[in-house]
Design an enzyme around this catalytic site. Structure first.
Site, PDB file in Angstrom:
ATOM      1  N   ARG A  17      14.481  -9.249 -17.583  1.00 26.63           N
ATOM      2  CA  ARG A  17      14.400  -7.787 -17.496  1.00 26.63           C
ATOM      3  C   ARG A  17      15.678  -7.226 -16.869  1.00 26.63           C
ATOM      4  O   ARG A  17      16.526  -7.967 -16.393  1.00 26.63           O
ATOM      5  CB  ARG A  17      13.140  -7.335 -16.726  1.00 26.63           C
ATOM      6  CG  ARG A  17      12.929  -8.070 -15.402  1.00 26.63           C
ATOM      7  CD  ARG A  17      12.361  -7.187 -14.362  1.00 26.63           C
ATOM      8  NE  ARG A  17      13.216  -6.077 -14.092  1.00 26.63           N
ATOM      9  CZ  ARG A  17      14.315  -6.132 -13.341  1.00 26.63           C
ATOM     10  NH1 ARG A  17      14.677  -7.266 -12.775  1.00 26.63           N
ATOM     11  NH2 ARG A  17      15.047  -5.055 -13.145  1.00 26.63           N
ATOM     12  N   GLY A  18      15.771  -5.872 -16.922  1.00 29.67           N
ATOM     13  CA  GLY A  18      17.005  -5.211 -16.479  1.00 29.67           C
ATOM     14  C   GLY A  18      17.899  -5.046 -17.703  1.00 29.67           C
ATOM     15  O   GLY A  18      18.064  -5.987 -18.501  1.00 29.67           O
ATOM     16  N   ALA A  19      18.462  -3.838 -17.834  1.00 28.57           N
ATOM     17  CA  ALA A  19      19.181  -3.504 -19.070  1.00 28.57           C
ATOM     18  C   ALA A  19      20.351  -4.442 -19.363  1.00 28.57           C
ATOM     19  O   ALA A  19      20.581  -4.816 -20.515  1.00 28.57           O
ATOM     20  CB  ALA A  19      19.667  -2.055 -18.983  1.00 28.57           C
ATOM     21  N   GLY A  20      21.102  -4.813 -18.341  1.00 31.50           N
ATOM     22  CA  GLY A  20      22.244  -5.704 -18.560  1.00 31.50           C
ATOM     23  C   GLY A  20      21.787  -7.100 -18.960  1.00 31.50           C
ATOM     24  O   GLY A  20      22.319  -7.696 -19.905  1.00 31.50           O
ATOM     25  N   ARG A  60      12.145  -4.679 -26.688  1.00 30.65           N
ATOM     26  CA  ARG A  60      11.969  -3.587 -25.699  1.00 30.65           C
ATOM     27  C   ARG A  60      12.674  -2.362 -26.253  1.00 30.65           C
ATOM     28  O   ARG A  60      13.851  -2.442 -26.617  1.00 30.65           O
ATOM     29  CB  ARG A  60      12.523  -3.956 -24.320  1.00 30.65           C
ATOM     30  CG  ARG A  60      11.452  -4.563 -23.422  1.00 30.65           C
ATOM     31  CD  ARG A  60      11.836  -4.571 -21.976  1.00 30.65           C
ATOM     32  NE  ARG A  60      11.131  -3.561 -21.212  1.00 30.65           N
ATOM     33  CZ  ARG A  60      11.315  -3.379 -19.902  1.00 30.65           C
ATOM     34  NH1 ARG A  60      12.194  -4.101 -19.243  1.00 30.65           N
ATOM     35  NH2 ARG A  60      10.621  -2.463 -19.257  1.00 30.65           N
ATOM     36  N   CYS A 126      14.255   0.581  -8.039  1.00 25.35           N
ATOM     37  CA  CYS A 126      13.981  -0.523  -8.964  1.00 25.35           C
ATOM     38  C   CYS A 126      14.920  -1.687  -8.665  1.00 25.35           C
ATOM     39  O   CYS A 126      15.160  -2.016  -7.490  1.00 25.35           O
ATOM     40  CB  CYS A 126      14.093  -0.048 -10.411  1.00 25.35           C
ATOM     41  SG  CYS A 126      13.423  -1.228 -11.603  1.00 25.35           S
ATOM     42  N   ASP A 195      19.341   2.438 -17.990  1.00 25.07           N
ATOM     43  CA  ASP A 195      18.928   1.727 -19.208  1.00 25.07           C
ATOM     44  C   ASP A 195      19.643   2.305 -20.415  1.00 25.07           C
ATOM     45  O   ASP A 195      20.031   1.574 -21.327  1.00 25.07           O
ATOM     46  CB  ASP A 195      17.413   1.789 -19.388  1.00 25.07           C
ATOM     47  CG  ASP A 195      16.743   0.778 -18.485  1.00 25.07           C
ATOM     48  OD1 ASP A 195      16.519   1.095 -17.312  1.00 25.07           O
ATOM     49  OD2 ASP A 195      16.516  -0.355 -18.957  1.00 25.07           O
ATOM     50  N   ASN A 205      16.286   5.876 -16.964  1.00 26.98           N
ATOM     51  CA  ASN A 205      16.192   4.724 -16.060  1.00 26.98           C
ATOM     52  C   ASN A 205      14.737   4.596 -15.603  1.00 26.98           C
ATOM     53  O   ASN A 205      13.872   5.411 -15.978  1.00 26.98           O
ATOM     54  CB  ASN A 205      17.146   4.908 -14.869  1.00 26.98           C
ATOM     55  CG  ASN A 205      17.310   3.637 -14.050  1.00 26.98           C
ATOM     56  OD1 ASN A 205      17.545   2.566 -14.609  1.00 26.98           O
ATOM     57  ND2 ASN A 205      17.177   3.728 -12.750  1.00 26.98           N
ATOM     58  N   LYS A 206      14.484   3.598 -14.792  1.00 25.75           N
ATOM     59  CA  LYS A 206      13.122   3.286 -14.343  1.00 25.75           C
ATOM     60  C   LYS A 206      12.356   4.528 -13.909  1.00 25.75           C
ATOM     61  O   LYS A 206      12.892   5.382 -13.211  1.00 25.75           O
ATOM     62  CB  LYS A 206      13.224   2.274 -13.185  1.00 25.75           C
ATOM     63  CG  LYS A 206      11.932   1.858 -12.538  1.00 25.75           C
ATOM     64  CD  LYS A 206      10.931   1.295 -13.508  1.00 25.75           C
ATOM     65  CE  LYS A 206      11.474   0.129 -14.315  1.00 25.75           C
ATOM     66  NZ  LYS A 206      10.518  -0.309 -15.374  1.00 25.75           N
ATOM     67  N   LYS A 231      25.811   0.976 -22.233  1.00 27.37           N
ATOM     68  CA  LYS A 231      24.500   1.614 -22.074  1.00 27.37           C
ATOM     69  C   LYS A 231      24.534   3.055 -22.586  1.00 27.37           C
ATOM     70  O   LYS A 231      23.548   3.777 -22.473  1.00 27.37           O
ATOM     71  CB  LYS A 231      24.042   1.542 -20.624  1.00 27.37           C
ATOM     72  CG  LYS A 231      23.757   0.098 -20.203  1.00 27.37           C
ATOM     73  CD  LYS A 231      23.476  -0.021 -18.735  1.00 27.37           C
ATOM     74  CE  LYS A 231      23.246  -1.476 -18.347  1.00 27.37           C
ATOM     75  NZ  LYS A 231      23.278  -1.667 -16.892  1.00 27.37           N
TER      76      LYS A 231
HETATM   77  C1  RUB Z   1      15.049  -2.004 -14.786  1.00 27.58           C
HETATM   78  C2  RUB Z   1      15.782  -0.738 -14.534  1.00 27.58           C
HETATM   79  C3  RUB Z   1      17.210  -0.871 -14.073  1.00 27.58           C
HETATM   80  C4  RUB Z   1      18.123  -0.780 -15.296  1.00 27.58           C
HETATM   81  C5  RUB Z   1      19.562  -1.177 -14.970  1.00 27.58           C
HETATM   82  O1  RUB Z   1      13.846  -1.763 -15.491  1.00 27.58           O
HETATM   83  O2  RUB Z   1      15.328   0.349 -14.781  1.00 27.58           O
HETATM   84  O3  RUB Z   1      17.544   0.183 -13.203  1.00 27.58           O
HETATM   85  O4  RUB Z   1      17.641  -1.620 -16.308  1.00 27.58           O
HETATM   86  O5  RUB Z   1      19.599  -2.533 -14.596  1.00 27.58           O
HETATM   87  P1  RUB Z   1      12.956  -3.025 -15.977  1.00 27.58           P
HETATM   88  P2  RUB Z   1      20.973  -3.370 -14.633  1.00 27.58           P
HETATM   89  O6  RUB Z   1      12.649  -3.842 -14.772  1.00 27.58           O
HETATM   90  O7  RUB Z   1      11.738  -2.398 -16.594  1.00 27.58           O
HETATM   91  O8  RUB Z   1      13.772  -3.779 -17.002  1.00 27.58           O
HETATM   92  O9  RUB Z   1      21.948  -2.605 -13.774  1.00 27.58           O
HETATM   93  O10 RUB Z   1      20.610  -4.706 -14.059  1.00 27.58           O
HETATM   94  O11 RUB Z   1      21.428  -3.456 -16.046  1.00 27.58           O
END
Ligand code: RUB
Length: 308
Positions: A17-20, A60, A126, A195, A205-206, A231
């Site tokens: 999880r997490g956009a990156g 997703r 988050c 995201d 974002n979250k 993004k």
């Molecule tokens: C995670 C979330 C993060 C972004 C950015 O949501 O909202 O703020 O994805 O993350 P989830 P990053 O847990 O539902 O994936 O900076 O790691 O890309």
């Protein structure tokens, strides 16, 4: 199970999880798919590759990072003249995306850390690797900082955030999501991840990010978004709306906990208008939400517009 199906399943069930991270996982899965391809024809490969792309992108819906990562991996493949060339192209593309996206997080950390002063108290929401990169870099530079981190119901990604920060020796306090207005008086700056960023500079974002931005705006606390430029959503240039993922109600209530007649709404992300954002911290520098269109148009060039 194939690497593509396995990765898509892990993204859907949030093991990844997490956009990156989902973007890198999607691109890597496409690279692995190409490297282990057993078919013999270029035509067959392109058809199967299309299906792999669709499977990953559908895993997703909200974070455009996944779409961009997966499409970066297949860029130019239809121009290849042989199966071998196509496999090599996809494999190289995927590796390049993973490397560049990881490097972007490091660059954002260095740029964003300059906005943190000795003695600052920071709020984050988050679990964003880009936002945490900034905070950890400031700490690494010897700045004395305190961090408040939201729990982020229902998945409680805040637990990951506070664990990471505490393991890095950072003074961190966990608060429940509804405490953000209450703690705002102690906060100097806010750093969150993204995201998706739309062409008109809206942050997706979250869930809970927008109420945090509103509370920050009301108390004039600077609100920074740490975001890699992949993004930025090219589809929003053409008027497409970002699909906000809704997840199963079992993430919010236990079976039988509320009467059957009760409806439960479980949106995973929300939208924060650009006017509540002080700056986007990207790997190409600090930019205003109003500059997103220019960056996107430059990245896409004329070809994207001529498709319409
Ligand atoms: C995670 C979330 C993060 C972004 C950015 O949501 O909202 O703020 O994805 O993350 P989830 P990053 O847990 O539902 O994936 O900076 O790691 O890309």
């Amino acid at each position: 199970m194939s690497v593509v199906d396995d990765t898509a399943r892990k993204i859907t069930d949030m093991s990844i999880r997490g956009a990156g991270r989902i973007a890198r996982a999607g691109a890597s899965a496409i690279g692995d798919f190409a490297r282990t391809y057993e078919g013999k024809s270029l035509e067959g490969f392109l058809v199967d590759l299309d299906m792999a792309v669709d499977t990953l992108v559908a895993s997703r819906p909200t974070a455009v990072s996944l779409w961009n990562g997966v499409h970066a991996a297949v860029k130019g493949v239809s121009d290849c003249g042989s199966l071998e060339e196509a496999i090599e192209k996809v494999s190289e593309n995927a590796d390049r995306f993973v490397e560049a996206s990881s490097k972007a997080v490091e660059t954002i950390a260095k740029i964003g850390a300059k906005r943190i002063k000795d003695g600052d108290t920071i709020l984050t929401h988050c679990n964003s690797s880009a936002a945490l990169g900034v905070i950890k870099e400031a700490h690494r530079q010897g700045k004395d900082i305190k961090v408040y981190a939201t729990e982020s119901r229902p998945w409680r990604q805040g637990i990951l955030t506070v664990t990471d920060l505490a393991n890095n020796g950072i003074d961190v306090t966990l608060v429940i999501d509804s405490a953000v207005r209450s703690v705002m008086k102690r906060i100097d700056k806010i750093f969150v991840g993204a995201d998706t960023i739309t062409s008109d500079g809206v942050l997706i974002n979250k869930i809970g990010t927008s109420q945090l931005a509103l509370a920050a705006h009301e108390r004039r606390v600077p609100f920074y978004v740490c975001t890699e430029t992949y993004k930025f959503s090219p589809m929003t240039l053409f008027g497409d709306m970002v699909v906000i993922e809704e997840r199963d109600i079992s993430e919010v209530v236990k079976p039988g906990e509320v009467p059957d007649s009760v409806k439960v709404f479980n949106p995973v992300f929300d939208s924060t208008p650009g006017r509540y954002i002080d700056a986007l911290i990207t790997e190409i520098g600090m930019i205003s939400p109003g500059s997103v269109y220019g960056v996107m148009a430059g990245q896409l060039g004329e070809t994207a517009f001529s498709k319409e």
